[in-house]
Design a protein around this motif. Structure first.
Motif, mmCIF file in Angstrom:
data_model
loop_
_atom_site.group_PDB
_atom_site.id
_atom_site.type_symbol
_atom_site.label_atom_id
_atom_site.label_comp_id
_atom_site.label_asym_id
_atom_site.label_seq_id
_atom_site.Cartn_x
_atom_site.Cartn_y
_atom_site.Cartn_z
ATOM 1 N N ALA A 1 -5.448 1.990 -3.980
ATOM 2 C CA ALA A 1 -4.385 1.068 -3.580
ATOM 3 C C ALA A 1 -4.977 -0.240 -3.058
ATOM 4 N N ASN A 2 -6.027 -0.143 -2.261
ATOM 5 C CA ASN A 2 -6.650 -1.353 -1.726
ATOM 6 C C ASN A 2 -7.321 -2.180 -2.817
ATOM 7 N N VAL A 3 -7.879 -1.505 -3.825
ATOM 8 C CA VAL A 3 -8.438 -2.246 -4.963
ATOM 9 C C VAL A 3 -7.338 -3.076 -5.626
ATOM 10 N N MET A 4 -6.199 -2.456 -5.870
ATOM 11 C CA MET A 4 -5.087 -3.155 -6.504
ATOM 12 C C MET A 4 -4.632 -4.347 -5.662
ATOM 13 N N LEU A 5 -4.495 -4.141 -4.379
ATOM 14 C CA LEU A 5 -4.024 -5.208 -3.498
ATOM 15 C C LEU A 5 -4.983 -6.390 -3.475
ATOM 16 N N LEU B 1 2.063 6.664 -6.087
ATOM 17 C CA LEU B 1 1.704 6.947 -7.473
ATOM 18 C C LEU B 1 0.657 8.052 -7.533
ATOM 19 N N PRO B 2 0.867 9.081 -8.352
ATOM 20 C CA PRO B 2 -0.127 10.154 -8.499
ATOM 21 C C PRO B 2 -1.483 9.593 -8.904
ATOM 22 N N GLY B 3 -2.530 10.097 -8.279
ATOM 23 C CA GLY B 3 -3.876 9.642 -8.588
ATOM 24 C C GLY B 3 -4.301 8.414 -7.810
ATOM 25 N N VAL B 4 -3.389 7.887 -6.969
ATOM 26 C CA VAL B 4 -3.693 6.675 -6.202
ATOM 27 C C VAL B 4 -3.826 7.019 -4.725
ATOM 28 N N GLY B 5 -5.045 6.945 -4.221
ATOM 29 C CA GLY B 5 -5.300 7.104 -2.800
ATOM 30 C C GLY B 5 -5.452 5.745 -2.153
ATOM 31 N N ARG B 6 -5.880 5.751 -0.921
ATOM 32 C CA ARG B 6 -5.988 4.492 -0.173
ATOM 33 C C ARG B 6 -6.990 3.525 -0.821
ATOM 34 N N MET C 1 -9.411 -3.851 2.116
ATOM 35 C CA MET C 1 -10.802 -3.459 1.906
ATOM 36 C C MET C 1 -10.887 -2.047 1.329
ATOM 37 N N ALA C 2 -11.199 -1.964 0.057
ATOM 38 C CA ALA C 2 -11.380 -0.659 -0.590
ATOM 39 C C ALA C 2 -12.786 -0.151 -0.284
ATOM 40 N N ILE D 1 0.817 -1.210 0.000
ATOM 41 C CA ILE D 1 0.000 0.000 0.000
ATOM 42 C C ILE D 1 0.855 1.267 0.000
ATOM 43 N N GLU D 2 1.995 1.209 0.688
ATOM 44 C CA GLU D 2 2.850 2.397 0.728
ATOM 45 C C GLU D 2 3.390 2.729 -0.659
#
Length: 218
Positions: free
Chosen positions: A123-127, A115-120, A136-137, A109-110
């Protein structure tokens, strides 16, 4: 009904009736999923899926997108919401991927949130989608549905909702639960007019129980 009974009932129903939920965003690589998720902010997945095929064909990896002009990228995504900001985010995210991660997608997540445009949420969606991690996004659907059902108790922020859900949902179930709540909110537990008659989890829903009590007192 205890909170544990509510969680157990909701999880059991979805496990039986939606055993293999998936994102509705179309993608072929983690890099392309990142682009799609950034584009999906305050935009429908349906619209994103319309614009991404030619975008993906033009920019197969971070190196290609990092070298693109804003004008060229904008022309691919101009029909999504906030295309100017998203154009800049896509290109800058690709550049950071190249400069700091050698073109490879970070799997923590860190790293993702650098990455610009990537919030929590992104990031959680990607993970959860790419690496099946217990992340959990919380989007507007997850936030609303969790509170309406009673999985959370008037959470004030997406982060508070995320922490509560993570506390009560088993880690191996979290990636699926993310999709369950999104899809349920999108198609059944709608914001303005929830379709309670078509809801399989209404037996565990706090809002539905309260409505029944109110109606029975009339």
């Amino acid at each position: 009904m205890t909170l544990k009974e509510r969680y157990d009932g909701v999880i059991a129903w979805f496990s039986e009736n939606m055993p293999s939920p998936e994102t509705e965003l179309h993608y072929d690589t983690p890099f392309h999923l990142l682009l799609a998720v950034i584009l999906s902010a305050q935009c429908t997945d349906k619209r994103v899926n319309i614009v991404t095929p030619p975008l993906f064909e033009a920019y197969s990896d971070a190196a290609a997108l990092a070298a693109a002009s804003e004008e060229d990228v904008f022309n691919f995504i101009k029909s999504v919401t906030f295309p100017n900001n998203k154009t800049r985010h896509l290109i800058r995210a690709a550049k950071v991927l190249m400069e700091e991660f050698g073109g490879e997608m970070p799997s923590d997540i860190e790293g993702l949130m650098k990455l610009p445009g990537v919030g929590r949420k992104t990031a959680n969606v990607m993970l959860s989608v790419v690496w099946d991690k217990a992340a959990m996004a919380v989007d507007t659907h997850v936030f609303r549905v969790s509170n309406r059902i009673g999985l959370t108790n008037n959470s004030k922020t997406p982060l508070a909702t995320e922490k509560t859900l993570m506390r009560h949902i088993p880690g191996d179930v979290v990636p699926k639960a993310h999709h369950w709540l999104i899809l349920h909110g999108r198609y059944v537990c709608k914001a303005r007019k929830p379709e309670c008659g078509n809801c399989g989890i209404k037996g565990w829903c706090r809002s539905y129980a309260n409505e029944m009590k109110k109606n029975s007192g009339k």
